[in-house]
Structure formats: C-alpha cells, structure tokens
Design an enzyme around this catalytic site. Structure first.
Site, PDB file in Angstrom:
ATOM      1  CE  LYS A  71      -4.006   2.027   2.759  1.00 12.33           C
ATOM      2  NZ  LYS A  71      -5.138   1.738   3.630  1.00 12.33           N
ATOM      3  CB  SER A 146      -8.128   3.786   2.907  1.00  8.38           C
ATOM      4  OG  SER A 146      -7.456   3.003   3.849  1.00  8.38           O
ATOM      5  CB  SER A 170      -8.418   0.925   5.744  1.00  5.50           C
ATOM      6  OG  SER A 170      -9.183   2.038   5.798  1.00  5.50           O
TER       7      SER A 170
END
EC number: 6.3.5.7
Length: 470
Positions: A71, A146, A170
């Site tokens: 990420k 996210s 997330s």
C-alpha cells in the site's frame, strides 16, 4: 489479461522445487500488472528494483523470493510514498518501514505501490489523486477502501499477496467487497514505524491474501516487537501456521444481536447465517452476546480519527517534504496554499472536523465523550470475551455500491464501517474471509464474514478461518 493465479503457499513450494526462479516470478507479476487495464490497482511499480532483489533471494526463506504488493502509505526505501495524494507526489522514502524490513528479511520482495484512498481517508477507493480503483469482480463497483488497490490487486491476480493498513476497517472492508482474506492484527502486533499515520491510536498494518494460510504466512513475516515504535507490543510471536490445523470443536462463538439486524442486506444476512451454521456443524458452540454501545461506534470513531488526523497531517506544510506552493508571499500563504492545492476534498473534510472537535469550546462536548465511548466499547468486548472465544458477523452491512454512489451520501459511506470500526477502537485482531455472494444487477458480489478475537489471539481467527475454508 495475464494473471498470477495460485496462492502464496503454492508459489513458495514451486520456488523451493526450483520450477521457476524468483526473477521469473517477478517478471510474471510485473507483466500481469502491465496487462491490467481495468482495476487501476497500482500507482507505480519498479520491475528493475524487484529483479535486483530477486537476484539475491533465498528460496529457503519463509517467503522464498515472492513479490508482495505494498500500500502506498508504507515506506519502501528508494521508492515513492505518495499516500495517493498530490501533496506527497515528489517524496521518495529514505528508509524501509519496519514491516518492509521484516518482509525483506523473510525473503519477500516489495513490488508495486498500490492505490488507496488519499492518506487512507475513505472507504471506497474513489478518493485518490491517481484515479479510482475498480472492483475486479464488478468494474462498475467500488473495491472498498482505504486499501483499495491492495484488495483489487490480490483479487485480480496481479499480486500474489499484499500489505494494507487498517484504521477503521481499511483492510477488512475491501477484502470483503473483493472476495479475499484481510487480517487486521492486534494493535501493537505489527510495527507502525514507517507507516504514514492517519490516526495513530487506531492504525495497524496487516496482510491481504487469497487464503487464510497465506495470511498466516505473511503475518508471521511482519510481526514482532520494534523499539522504533513506542506502541509496539513486546510479546512473543506464536507460530501462526501451526494454528491452521487445529480443531474448532468446542470453540465458543459469540453471536451479537447488534450485528444481525434487519438493516443488513438480506443476501448478506443469509450468507453470514450459513457460515455460522457451518461453524456449528464443525462442533463450535454458538453463544449470544451483547455489545450495548455498538450504535455509538461510528460517531466516536470519526471524532477520534479526525482529531488525530488533523494533528498528524499538520506536518505536511510544504517546508520539509512533498509539494510546495510556488511564489508564496510568506510562510502563512505557503502553508495554506500548499495544503489547499495538495489535499483532496475528503482529507480537507476530516482535517476541518478534527480541528473543530479539538478546539477549546468543543473538546469536552465531542472529543472527551468519544474517548469515553471508546472505553465503554473496549469494556463491552472484554465482558463478551469472558464468555466466548471469538465474535462473528458480517464485514459490511451491504455489498459493494456502484462507483459514484459514495459521493451522493457521505454518511451512508461512513456507516458502511459500523461492524469493522469496533475492533480498531478496542485494539482487537479481526479478519474478513469470503462467505459467498449476493446477486445484484445481474452480478455476483462477494460477501465478507468477519471474526474478532481477544488481544493477541490471531491464532483463533486463523484456525477458524482455515477450518471454514476446508
């Protein structure tokens, strides 16, 4: 489209049998990333850096030279860390996050920076300066957020496994929407050093994989105490893979009435109930539990998370790193224009809210009360776990909405995390696994089944998830 099918465990075995080399696997993965024209799961990837790492990979190591997607808010030495924001677009990480250092030491190769909601603020994958991430199962739908890119990369088979971060769901919410496994470890199990902070008391790094076994392997690699993180727990790391074959007979499974309501999508309720019945058929004991403050978790979370975000993001001012507004007349204009030009709408919304609740006139009315609710939520779980081993329910009350719907109703988007937020407020480990699909608009949309366990009992989640996947 070229895809990297198979699990992390399977690829590890193939590498150890020398059916292919780490460099060949890196090239296969990079080819799959380049061929994907649908999901927008990656912001960037560095084939050459990964090939350089693959040349020295030890195939006897725990990860055996397998490429792992990362990420875009986790630092990887020499690679850009943008947090999917214009504000950090020129920034290159000068060091590895501890999770990345441990990943490399275990034989993993970081390959690709995955898309995300800007600064991890969002639950849809639509709040990125680098474009919307699409759900591989239904390209007109969101993948969740996210950690949108990490979920989409694993689900679309352009990554074997990925790292994400979880502040209020997330990792788990996009895992549920994309039909993969996502595990948020206990707060402190995995070091946050090198993770760009959203809400420091809630953030946690974790694995996103195709199987529970893969989640155990990756969690093993990145767990452990870290002196560079004052919130890192100094406790032994168990053998997570060893937990996978354990029996669930006699396991006490908590069923909270607050999570099984008429407000859930009927198809999700059916899929989750079927999974609960499967647990019962495996010998688990179902126990009703109560979480009386469940209706207050979303409000408490957004007050606390936004307050911490307003503080954490104050460091992005155009002075030390990242974007800097040009031709500013003075420091005040430099700060304001840099942030105005660099931050997206959702980030600005949360900074404003966080600053508001921390102001002297509203601190007691909002922030102080939210912290009291957080303590009550933690107490609710402590009481429940005195009677049961794990607590289960849906990951999300509804399947993945269509792209664009989130912008029409921000409140509904925030409420989508109602079942994932409590684990962050209480610091608990939680995992989402696939448990079927629901049919909407002619598409089969994945459903996530969430399990939560007491602090540092990720082994309970892994053995239960593994048993359900057999």
């Amino acid at each position: 489209m070229s895809k990297i099918q198979g699990t992390l465990a399977q690829w590890r075995d193939r590498l150890r049998r020398k059916e292919l080399s780490p460099a060949e696997l890196v090239n296969l993965t990079a080819d799959a990333i380049e061929a994907d024209r649908t999901t927008n799961a990656y912001i960037s990837f560095d084939r050459e850096a990964a090939l350089h790492a693959a040349a020295g990979a030890d195939i006897s190591s725990p990860l055996a030279g397998i490429p792992i997607a990362v990420k875009d808010n986790i630092n990887v030495l020499g690679q850009p860390t943008r947090c999917a924001s214009r504000l950090l677009s020129p920034y290159v990480a000068p060091y590895d996050a501890t999770s990345i250092r441990l990943l490399k030491e275990a034989g993993g190769i970081p390959l690709g920076r995955t898309n995300m909601d800007e600064f991890a603020m969002g639950a849809s994958g639509e709040n990125s300066a680098y474009g919307i991430t699409r759900n591989p199962e239904a390209p007109d739908r969101i993948p969740g957020g996210s950690s949108s890119g990490s979920a989409a990369a694993v689900a679309s088979a352009t990554a074997i496994a990925a790292l994400g971060s979880d502040t209020g769901g997330s990792i788990r919410q996009p895992a549920g929407h994309c039909g993969i496994v996502g595990l948020k470890p206990t707060y402190g199990r995995v070091s946050r050093y090198g993770l760009v902070a959203f809400a420091s008391s809630l953030d946690q790094i974790g694995p996103m994989t195709r199987t529970v076994e893969d989640a155990a392997i990756l969690l093993q690699a990145i767990s452990g105490h870290d002196r560079k993180d004052s919130t890192s727990a100094n406790c032994p790391v168990p053998d997570f893979e060893a937990a996978l074959g354990r029996d669930v007979k006699g396991l006490k499974v908590g069923i909270p009435s607050e999570y099984f309501t008429s407000g859930n999508h009927p198809g999700i309720s059916e899929a989750v109930q079927n999974t609960v019945k499967q647990l019962e058929s495996l010998g688990a004991e179902l126990v009703e539990v109560n979480l009386p403050h469940a209706d207050a978790v979303v409000a408490a979370y957004y007050i606390i998370a936004c307050a911490e975000a307003s503080s954490n993001l104050s460091r992005f001012d155009g002075v030390r790193y990242g974007k800097r507004a040009e031709d500013a007349a003075g420091l005040v204009e430099l700060f304001s224009r840099t942030r105005e030009e660099g931050f997206g709408p959702e980030v600005k919304r949360r900074i404003i809210l966080g600053t508001y609740v921390l102001s002297s006139g509203y601190y007691d009315a909002y922030y102080s009360r939210a912290q009291k609710v957080r303590s009550l939520v933690a107490r609710d779980f402590a009481e429940a776990f005195s009677r049961v081993d794990i607590i289960v329910g849906p990951t999300s009350p509804a399947p993945a909405p269509k792209i664009g719907d989130s912008a029409l109703d921000h409140l509904q988007t925030y409420l989508a995390d109602i079942y994932t937020i409590p684990a962050n407020l209480a610091g608990l480990p939680a995992m989402s696994i696939p448990c079927g699909t629901v049919r909407e608009s002619g598409m089969e949309l994945p459903v996530g089944f969430q399990m939560m366990a007491p602090h540092f009992r990720e082994d309970l989640l892994l053995k239960t998830g593994f048993a359900l996947g057999k």
